[in-house]
Design a protein around this motif. Sequence first.
Motif, PDB file in Angstrom:
ATOM      1  N   LYS A  92       0.829  -1.194   0.000  1.00 33.57           N
ATOM      2  CA  LYS A  92       0.000   0.000   0.000  1.00 33.57           C
ATOM      3  C   LYS A  92       0.871   1.255   0.000  1.00 33.57           C
ATOM      4  CE  LYS A  92      -3.614   2.328   2.687  1.00 33.57           C
ATOM      5  NZ  LYS A  92      -4.455   2.281   3.901  1.00 33.57           N
ATOM      6  N   TYR A  93       1.911   1.236   0.811  1.00 39.06           N
ATOM      7  CA  TYR A  93       2.794   2.394   0.931  1.00 39.06           C
ATOM      8  C   TYR A  93       3.532   2.650  -0.378  1.00 39.06           C
ATOM      9  CZ  TYR A  93       6.378   5.482   2.825  1.00 39.06           C
ATOM     10  OH  TYR A  93       7.208   6.545   3.060  1.00 39.06           O
ATOM     11  N   VAL A  94       4.022   1.604  -1.020  1.00 39.13           N
ATOM     12  CA  VAL A  94       4.730   1.744  -2.294  1.00 39.13           C
ATOM     13  C   VAL A  94       3.816   2.357  -3.343  1.00 39.13           C
ATOM     14  CG1 VAL A  94       5.742   0.468  -4.222  1.00 39.13           C
ATOM     15  CG2 VAL A  94       6.371  -0.120  -1.878  1.00 39.13           C
ATOM     16  N   LYS A  95       2.587   1.848  -3.412  1.00 39.88           N
ATOM     17  CA  LYS A  95       1.648   2.345  -4.407  1.00 39.88           C
ATOM     18  C   LYS A  95       1.303   3.808  -4.163  1.00 39.88           C
ATOM     19  CE  LYS A  95      -2.781   1.217  -6.572  1.00 39.88           C
ATOM     20  NZ  LYS A  95      -3.961   0.302  -6.552  1.00 39.88           N
ATOM     21  N   GLU A  96       1.059   4.169  -2.901  1.00 43.87           N
ATOM     22  CA  GLU A  96       0.710   5.546  -2.560  1.00 43.87           C
ATOM     23  C   GLU A  96       1.865   6.503  -2.856  1.00 43.87           C
ATOM     24  OE1 GLU A  96      -0.380   5.417   1.502  1.00 43.87           O
ATOM     25  OE2 GLU A  96      -2.438   4.718   1.127  1.00 43.87           O
ATOM     26  N   GLN A  97       3.079   6.097  -2.520  1.00 46.55           N
ATOM     27  CA  GLN A  97       4.233   6.957  -2.760  1.00 46.55           C
ATOM     28  C   GLN A  97       4.467   7.186  -4.242  1.00 46.55           C
ATOM     29  OE1 GLN A  97       4.757   8.545   0.241  1.00 46.55           O
ATOM     30  NE2 GLN A  97       6.910   8.432  -0.314  1.00 46.55           N
ATOM     31  N   GLU A  98       4.328   6.133  -5.027  1.00 49.79           N
ATOM     32  CA  GLU A  98       4.561   6.247  -6.467  1.00 49.79           C
ATOM     33  C   GLU A  98       3.514   7.137  -7.125  1.00 49.79           C
ATOM     34  OE1 GLU A  98       5.648   3.308 -10.224  1.00 49.79           O
ATOM     35  OE2 GLU A  98       4.907   2.468  -8.334  1.00 49.79           O
ATOM     36  N   GLU A  99       2.258   7.003  -6.699  1.00 51.33           N
ATOM     37  CA  GLU A  99       1.179   7.791  -7.291  1.00 51.33           C
ATOM     38  C   GLU A  99       1.206   9.244  -6.829  1.00 51.33           C
ATOM     39  OE1 GLU A  99      -2.352   5.701  -6.260  1.00 51.33           O
ATOM     40  OE2 GLU A  99      -2.104   4.171  -7.833  1.00 51.33           O
ATOM     41  N   CYS A 108      19.443  -4.332 -10.558  1.00 52.07           N
ATOM     42  CA  CYS A 108      18.017  -4.270 -10.885  1.00 52.07           C
ATOM     43  C   CYS A 108      17.595  -2.809 -11.063  1.00 52.07           C
ATOM     44  CB  CYS A 108      17.168  -4.932  -9.798  1.00 52.07           C
ATOM     45  SG  CYS A 108      15.396  -4.879 -10.150  1.00 52.07           S
ATOM     46  N   PRO A 109      17.313  -2.392 -12.303  1.00 51.82           N
ATOM     47  CA  PRO A 109      16.896  -1.014 -12.541  1.00 51.82           C
ATOM     48  C   PRO A 109      15.625  -0.613 -11.783  1.00 51.82           C
ATOM     49  CG  PRO A 109      17.576  -2.035 -14.605  1.00 51.82           C
ATOM     50  CD  PRO A 109      17.539  -3.125 -13.576  1.00 51.82           C
ATOM     51  N   LEU A 110      14.702  -1.567 -11.585  1.00 48.72           N
ATOM     52  CA  LEU A 110      13.469  -1.243 -10.869  1.00 48.72           C
ATOM     53  C   LEU A 110      13.756  -0.934  -9.395  1.00 48.72           C
ATOM     54  CD1 LEU A 110      10.446  -0.894 -11.036  1.00 48.72           C
ATOM     55  CD2 LEU A 110      10.170  -3.347 -10.552  1.00 48.72           C
ATOM     56  N   ARG A 111      14.696  -1.645  -8.811  1.00 44.85           N
ATOM     57  CA  ARG A 111      15.097  -1.339  -7.437  1.00 44.85           C
ATOM     58  C   ARG A 111      15.688   0.074  -7.372  1.00 44.85           C
ATOM     59  NH1 ARG A 111      19.286  -4.731  -3.483  1.00 44.85           N
ATOM     60  NH2 ARG A 111      19.466  -3.100  -1.895  1.00 44.85           N
ATOM     61  N   PHE A 112      16.481   0.442  -8.365  1.00 44.58           N
ATOM     62  CA  PHE A 112      17.030   1.795  -8.426  1.00 44.58           C
ATOM     63  C   PHE A 112      15.889   2.817  -8.469  1.00 44.58           C
ATOM     64  CE2 PHE A 112      18.455   5.610 -10.491  1.00 44.58           C
ATOM     65  CZ  PHE A 112      19.756   5.793 -10.067  1.00 44.58           C
ATOM     66  N   TYR A 113      14.867   2.529  -9.264  1.00 46.04           N
ATOM     67  CA  TYR A 113      13.727   3.432  -9.394  1.00 46.04           C
ATOM     68  C   TYR A 113      13.037   3.634  -8.048  1.00 46.04           C
ATOM     69  CZ  TYR A 113       8.938   4.784 -10.621  1.00 46.04           C
ATOM     70  OH  TYR A 113       7.717   5.407 -10.679  1.00 46.04           O
ATOM     71  N   TYR A 114      12.796   2.556  -7.318  1.00 47.70           N
ATOM     72  CA  TYR A 114      12.146   2.668  -6.016  1.00 47.70           C
ATOM     73  C   TYR A 114      13.011   3.435  -5.010  1.00 47.70           C
ATOM     74  CZ  TYR A 114       8.467  -0.670  -7.287  1.00 47.70           C
ATOM     75  OH  TYR A 114       7.394  -1.288  -7.863  1.00 47.70           O
ATOM     76  N   GLN A 115      14.318   3.222  -5.086  1.00 51.35           N
ATOM     77  CA  GLN A 115      15.204   3.801  -4.076  1.00 51.35           C
ATOM     78  C   GLN A 115      15.557   5.257  -4.348  1.00 51.35           C
ATOM     79  OE1 GLN A 115      18.462   1.239  -3.074  1.00 51.35           O
ATOM     80  NE2 GLN A 115      19.542   2.786  -1.889  1.00 51.35           N
ATOM     81  N   TYR A 116      15.804   5.612  -5.622  1.00 50.99           N
ATOM     82  CA  TYR A 116      16.326   6.945  -5.911  1.00 50.99           C
ATOM     83  C   TYR A 116      15.332   7.875  -6.616  1.00 50.99           C
ATOM     84  CZ  TYR A 116      20.826   4.922  -4.672  1.00 50.99           C
ATOM     85  OH  TYR A 116      21.856   4.302  -4.006  1.00 50.99           O
ATOM     86  N   VAL A 117      14.286   7.311  -7.242  1.00 49.19           N
ATOM     87  CA  VAL A 117      13.294   8.149  -7.900  1.00 49.19           C
ATOM     88  C   VAL A 117      12.045   8.296  -7.027  1.00 49.19           C
ATOM     89  CG1 VAL A 117      11.873   8.479  -9.964  1.00 49.19           C
ATOM     90  CG2 VAL A 117      14.167   7.508 -10.178  1.00 49.19           C
ATOM     91  N   VAL A 118      11.461   7.164  -6.623  1.00 48.29           N
ATOM     92  CA  VAL A 118      10.326   7.207  -5.701  1.00 48.29           C
ATOM     93  C   VAL A 118      10.805   7.535  -4.286  1.00 48.29           C
ATOM     94  CG1 VAL A 118       8.343   5.922  -4.799  1.00 48.29           C
ATOM     95  CG2 VAL A 118       9.118   5.515  -7.127  1.00 48.29           C
TER      96      VAL A 118
END
Length: 374
Positions: free
Chosen positions: A35-42, A71-81
């Motif tokens: 839930k937290y990941v989805k809310e932060q990204e949106e 893993c590029p997606l992990r980078f996205y979660y850590q440094y972009v989101v």
Amino acid sequence: MNFINKKRFLNQRFTFQTLNWHKHSLASYVTLTKKYVKEQEESIDEEEKQRRRYRSGTKISFSKYNTYKSCPLRFYYQYVVRLPTPPTLPMALGSALHEAVEHFGEFFIEDRPRNEMDQLLVNMLEIYTKRYKKMTAFMKNDPDVPKRYQDGATIIRDFYLRELPRHDFLYGMDEEGDEDMHHEVYHDPEIAQLMAYEESARDPKEDSKQPSTLSIPISVEEKFEVVLQEGVILNGIIDRIEDILDLSSKENASNVLVEYKTKIGSNLTIYRDQLRFYMLAMMHLNRKTLTGKVVSITNGDAVDYTATMKQLETFRTKIIDTSQAIKNGQFDAKPSQWNCQYCPFSKGCPKSHKPYPYKRRKKSSTTTLNKNVE
């Protein structure tokens, strides 16, 4: 090494207290995380995401490079989101040990009076304890926390006893504690050669061997920020830099980059890439260094690596390509048992790899990084 700064730590503390991190069961934590990941990204608009991608792709540390590579997606979660990540026990132990080792190196590089040496080990243990307790504040219910703490304290003591004799005679501290003796060995290669030979002669197996070189630490935790090319900046911190003194010619032969690890694992490619990253930075600072080593804080084992200019040029291209991929928003997932097992976002990641029985990887030789396939 990777340190959690004060601001980021406080942000993590706020997040984990908000989610009652240590009180939730694993099942409820998984639900909260998704839930937290989805809310932060949106909550982040596309324009802000683009700005963050550009900033993340412009300033590249080795940690960023290695995260994107795994893993590029992990980078996205850590440094972009910018999702917060909980400190883990290995992270807490490694960070605390590095801080204590940094203090040890600074003591001998700076002009510290000898009478302070009696408190050196005590100070190292105090620094280690303070850092470890701060990073394990949310793990009070974990039974491994006190055990790991004792293991780390033992590692500090062993490191101190192992490294003290070499550092002591390198900087010419006499038995009476004369402060004027500081750095005298460094300026007199003949004394350095004599003391180095006497040191090696203490081991019967080395009686007939007179050392040809002597390593002298010249800096610890050296920060750098260099422009690799327009739009790509390398930054980071080098654990230690040593001068290699050629005792036959009495001249400084070269510099060696030293990277400390809690222990040396089987994946030597990461160590090799990290040393290459630092070598590239040193070249742009007009300090050509093609030699480095990774040293285990736990037992003193070392893995040596010597790069060629061709290898550094190839690695430079990889960094530039990585920077461009980040700016272009290429964040495809690389799910695997190895990547997802240690990813802090795997519980809330839609691409997370389903777990299956883990097979232990066959260990590589740790004698030299040069033996790895390029």
